[in-house]
Scaffold this active site. Structure first.
Site, PDB file in Angstrom:
ATOM      1  N   GLN A   1      14.706  18.191  -3.096  1.00 12.99           N
ATOM      2  CA  GLN A   1      15.585  18.835  -4.092  1.00 12.99           C
ATOM      3  C   GLN A   1      15.074  20.206  -4.514  1.00 12.99           C
ATOM      4  OE1 GLN A   1      17.332  15.347  -6.718  1.00 12.99           O
ATOM      5  NE2 GLN A   1      15.097  15.184  -6.548  1.00 12.99           N
TER       6      GLN A   1
ATOM      7  N   THR B   1       3.672  -0.065  -9.578  1.00 12.32           N
ATOM      8  CA  THR B   1       2.304  -0.581  -9.741  1.00 12.32           C
ATOM      9  C   THR B   1       1.896  -0.264 -11.185  1.00 12.32           C
ATOM     10  OG1 THR B   1       1.050   1.444  -9.281  1.00 12.32           O
ATOM     11  CG2 THR B   1       1.780   0.185  -7.351  1.00 12.32           C
TER      12      THR B   1
ATOM     13  N   ASN C   1      -7.738   5.275  -1.260  1.00 12.25           N
ATOM     14  CA  ASN C   1      -6.579   4.951  -2.102  1.00 12.25           C
ATOM     15  C   ASN C   1      -6.878   5.006  -3.603  1.00 12.25           C
ATOM     16  OD1 ASN C   1      -3.986   3.347  -2.829  1.00 12.25           O
ATOM     17  ND2 ASN C   1      -5.656   2.011  -3.532  1.00 12.25           N
TER      18      ASN C   1
ATOM     19  N   ASP D   1     -17.716   1.962  -7.286  1.00 12.49           N
ATOM     20  CA  ASP D   1     -17.156   3.084  -8.039  1.00 12.49           C
ATOM     21  C   ASP D   1     -17.152   4.275  -7.090  1.00 12.49           C
ATOM     22  OD1 ASP D   1     -16.707   5.325  -9.591  1.00 12.49           O
ATOM     23  OD2 ASP D   1     -17.926   4.626 -11.278  1.00 12.49           O
TER      24      ASP D   1
ATOM     25  N   LYS E   1      -4.055  16.096  -6.260  1.00  8.62           N
ATOM     26  CA  LYS E   1      -3.325  15.509  -5.134  1.00  8.62           C
ATOM     27  C   LYS E   1      -2.981  16.553  -4.075  1.00  8.62           C
ATOM     28  CE  LYS E   1      -3.413  11.178  -6.248  1.00  8.62           C
ATOM     29  NZ  LYS E   1      -4.162  10.223  -5.423  1.00  8.62           N
TER      30      LYS E   1
ATOM     31  N   TYR F   1      -3.614  16.337 -12.166  1.00 10.98           N
ATOM     32  CA  TYR F   1      -3.153  15.428 -11.106  1.00 10.98           C
ATOM     33  C   TYR F   1      -2.484  16.224  -9.980  1.00 10.98           C
ATOM     34  CZ  TYR F   1      -1.228  11.044  -9.165  1.00 10.98           C
ATOM     35  OH  TYR F   1      -0.921   9.965  -8.353  1.00 10.98           O
TER      36      TYR F   1
END
Ligand SMILES: NC(=O)c1ccc[n+]([C@@H]2O[C@H](COP(=O)([O-])OP(=O)(O)OC[C@H]3O[C@@H](n4cnc5c(N)ncnc54)[C@H](O)[C@@H]3O)[C@@H](O)[C@H]2O)c1
Length: 257
Positions: A257, A193, A91, A64, A160, A156
Site C-alpha cells: 500500500q 501471538t 526468532n 538468553d 528489524k 523496532y
C-alpha cells in the site's frame, strides 16, 4: 519422507508464539529441533510436547540471546543432542513503542541488543557448526516493521530493518565463500501471538483492538503463526536451495500500500 527430513534446527525464542509453532511444524515434517529461550520452563514444555509426538526429536535449553556464554553453551548442547546444526532460526525478539521524542536510550539499547546484536553474535558463533552440516540455512525473523515505518516504533523499525540488511550481507558472504549456506529474512505482519497483546490492548482490547489492526491489512485478518511457519518450513528445506538474500513478506498485502 518429510519436507525437512534429517534437518537439525536451532530455534531461539522457542517457548511460545512463532518459535514454538516453527518447532512443531518442522518436527511434523521430519526435522529434529532444539528450542531455546530465556523462558527455560516454556521452552522445555514446548519441546516435551513435540517429543511426545516425535520421540527423540525435540530438545530445549535456557538461553538468553544477549549473552555470549549462553550462545556458546546452547550451540554446543544442540550440536551434541542433534548430531549437528544445519538450520539456525533467529526468532527471539521484542517490540516496544517510542518515537524520536519519547524513546529512551535504555529502551533503544534493549531493543537493539535483543533484536540485532544477538543475531550478529549468535550467527557468528553458529557458523562453524553450520559449515560442518551443509547444506545450511539461516532464517532471520524480521518484520514488516523492517520495511515500512511507524512514528512510534523507532527502535523496532530500526532493529528489524537492520535484521533485513544483515541477512543479505550474511547471504552474500556465504555465497562468495563457497558455502552451501543460505540466509533469508521473514517479515510477518501482526500475527496472533502474545507479542501483539499490548497492541490489541492499545486499540481498546479484545475484538475491537484486533479490528483496529485488521483494518490495516488488505486480506482483512490477522496472521496465524502457521502462515509464517509455512515460509520457514520452505526456507529450512532444500526446496529453497536456490533462494538466498531474499525477504519473505507474510503480510496479507500490507507493504504493497
Ligand atoms: N507476532 C507478530 O505479530 C510478529 C510480527 C512481526 C515480527 N514478529 C517477530 O517474530 C519473532 C517472534 O515473536 P512472537 O510473535 O512469537 O512473540 P512472543 O513474544 O510470543 O515470543 C518471543 C519469544 O522470545 C523470547 N525472548 C525474548 N527475549 C529473549 C532473550 N533475550 N533471549 C531469549 N529469548 C528471548 C520470549 O521469552 C518469547 O518466548 C520476534 O522476533 C518478533 O519481533 C512477530
Amino acid at each position: 519422507m518429510g519436507r525437512v527430513n534429517g534437518k537439525k534446527v536451532f530455534i531461539t525464542g522457542g517457548a511460545q508464539g512463532l518459535g514454538a509453532c516453527f518447532g512443531r511444524m518442522l518436527a511434523d515434517e521430519g526435522a529434529t529441533v532444539f528450542l531455546t529461550d530465556v523462558n527455560a520452563e516454556g521452552a522445555e514444555k514446548t519441546a516435551a510436547e513435540i517429543a511426545k509426538k516425535h520421540p527423540g526429536k525435540a530438545f530445549s535449553a535456557k538461553h538468553d540471546v544477549t549473552n555470549k556464554d549462553d550462545w556458546e553453551a546452547a550451540l554446543a548442547a544442540a550440536d551434541k543432542a542433534m548430531g549437528g546444526i544445519s538450520v539456525l532460526i533467529n526468532n527471539a525478539g521484542v517490540g516496544g513503542w517510542g518515537s524520536i521524542e519519547t524513546e529512551t536510550l535504555e529502551g533503544w539499547r534493549w531493543t537493539m541488543n535483543i533484536d540485532v546484536d544477538a543475531i550478529f553474535t549468535g550467527t557468528q558463533l553458529a557458523m562453524p557448526y553450520l559449515k560442518k552440516s551443509q547444506p545450511g540455512s539461516i532464517i532471520n525473523i524480521s518484520s514488516v516493521a523492517g520495511l515500512i515505518a511507524s512514528g512510534n516504533m523507532l527502535a523496532y523499525n530500526t532493529a528489524k530493518s537492520a535484521v533485513w540488511m544483515m541477512s543479505k550481507s550474511i547471504a552474500l558472504h556465504c555465497a562468495s565463500a563457497g558455502y552451501d549456506i543460505r540466509c533469508n529474512s521473514v517479515h510477518p505482519v501482526f500475527t496472533r501471538t502474545p507479542i501483539i497483546d499490548p497492541l490489541v490492548a492499545m486499540g481498546g482490547g479484545g475484538e475491537q483492538g484486533e479490528a483496529k489492526l485488521v483494518r490495516q491489512i488488505p486480506l482483512k485478518r490477522l496472521g496465524e503463526p502457521e502462515d509464517v511457519g509455512y515460509a520457514v518450513l520452505y526456507l529450512a528445506s532444500d526446496e529453497s536451495r536456490f533462494v538466498t538474500a531474499a525477504e519473505f513478506k507474510i503480510d496479507g498485502g500490507i507493504t504493497a500500500q
